[in-house]
Scaffold this motif. Sequence first.
Motif, PDB file in Angstrom:
ATOM      1  N   ASN A 124      -5.314  -1.704 -20.197  1.00  0.00           N
ATOM      2  CA  ASN A 124      -4.155  -2.583 -20.386  1.00  0.00           C
ATOM      3  C   ASN A 124      -4.634  -4.007 -20.617  1.00  0.00           C
ATOM      4  O   ASN A 124      -5.177  -4.642 -19.717  1.00  0.00           O
ATOM      5  CB  ASN A 124      -3.228  -2.529 -19.172  1.00  0.00           C
ATOM      6  CG  ASN A 124      -1.890  -3.206 -19.431  1.00  0.00           C
ATOM      7  OD1 ASN A 124      -1.734  -3.930 -20.414  1.00  0.00           O
ATOM      8  ND2 ASN A 124      -0.930  -2.969 -18.551  1.00  0.00           N
TER       9      ASN A 124
ATOM     10  N   ARG B  74      -1.944  -1.473 -24.799  1.00  0.00           N
ATOM     11  CA  ARG B  74      -2.234  -0.546 -23.699  1.00  0.00           C
ATOM     12  C   ARG B  74      -2.557   0.824 -24.288  1.00  0.00           C
ATOM     13  O   ARG B  74      -1.898   1.288 -25.223  1.00  0.00           O
ATOM     14  CB  ARG B  74      -1.034  -0.466 -22.758  1.00  0.00           C
ATOM     15  CG  ARG B  74      -1.236   0.421 -21.542  1.00  0.00           C
ATOM     16  CD  ARG B  74      -0.092   0.254 -20.540  1.00  0.00           C
ATOM     17  NE  ARG B  74       1.215   0.479 -21.126  1.00  0.00           N
ATOM     18  CZ  ARG B  74       2.367   0.399 -20.460  1.00  0.00           C
ATOM     19  NH1 ARG B  74       2.363   0.071 -19.169  1.00  0.00           N
ATOM     20  NH2 ARG B  74       3.519   0.609 -21.069  1.00  0.00           N
TER      21      ARG B  74
ATOM     22  N   THR C  69       1.854   0.376 -26.810  1.00  0.00           N
ATOM     23  CA  THR C  69       1.176   1.366 -25.973  1.00  0.00           C
ATOM     24  C   THR C  69       0.933   2.631 -26.766  1.00  0.00           C
ATOM     25  O   THR C  69       1.856   3.202 -27.356  1.00  0.00           O
ATOM     26  CB  THR C  69       2.018   1.700 -24.731  1.00  0.00           C
ATOM     27  OG1 THR C  69       2.113   0.543 -23.906  1.00  0.00           O
ATOM     28  CG2 THR C  69       1.401   2.842 -23.932  1.00  0.00           C
TER      29      THR C  69
END
Length: 331
Positions: free
Chosen positions: A43, A82, A49
């Motif tokens: 992260n 992420r 993500t």
Amino acid sequence: MKSRVSSAIDFNALGVQSDHARVPYSSDISAYGWIPVPMICFNGGNGPTALFTAGTHGDEYEGQVALRKLVQLLSRSRVEGRVIILPALNQPAVAAGRRNSPLDGGNLNRVFPGNADGGPTSMIAHYVATELFPMADLVVDLHSGGSSLDYFTVTLAHPGRDDVEAQAVRRLLDVFAAPYSIITDGSGGGAKSTLYAAAEQCGVPAIATELGSGATLSRDGLTIAEDGLARVLREYGIAPDLEAKQAVPTQFVRFIREGAIFSPCQGLFEPFVTTGEKVSTGQAAGVVHRLDETPSDPVPLTFAAAGTVAYRRFPTLTATGDALFGLFDAQ
């Protein structure tokens, strides 16, 4: 229903964290135990993500190795978004070298969206669908032919539920850039019960790959996985400094449903063609030598359509109903 699977990873915390998805499982030798499904989270703060999975089937190795190598690469790289990586999603199947879980017989890519109170395979699916998908902006689930199939290298995706989702799926396929891509409704495989179909139902663009054949490691398939993952992380701004080979545009093709051939009997499968080979309607595909009638002639197999061989059965021993060949052609 909330997942019963837990992890010590704080997905919102900056930095690198490694733990397990802990799947409750009560066995003869461990009444209150849990199954450790390895998971790592990188992260870097603001950014999309990516959720990357492999080992959905335990006997498919290109994705498992590619994700383990990616973990090492990201440990030395700048991450702005992420990345959540599960390289052995169906850990019991991975440890056993089997397609399905030895604990409950579950095929993880046939039980989505899972059940919080189901067996271990269903609990893993439910955790992915309810805990990980809501965090993800894109999903890549790495598969290959495994023990039973010799598969030509393709990526698969569901089409998305509207034009916006369709464009997001198309972008992901273009960036990953496997040699061939197929947009499918899943009717020839797991339909709505696969990981990437479940991601579609959550509005997350997702692709699945087929990268090799047999319960071994394809060098070409591994390279395609590594290059595709690096391009995705770079182009989506998640790991912008990663070196990534320039993509050769993927070619969009479609499965030919009437081109599939299934074994008509139990026997020994002798193929006459291999994956990637172009075939014509009426061409001999192979024969099956019957186990129960040694003096009899082998049973002939013929292609009902023209196309390119997408997959063929890998083992010689076959049973009635086993998939022997599948075809695709250009859109």
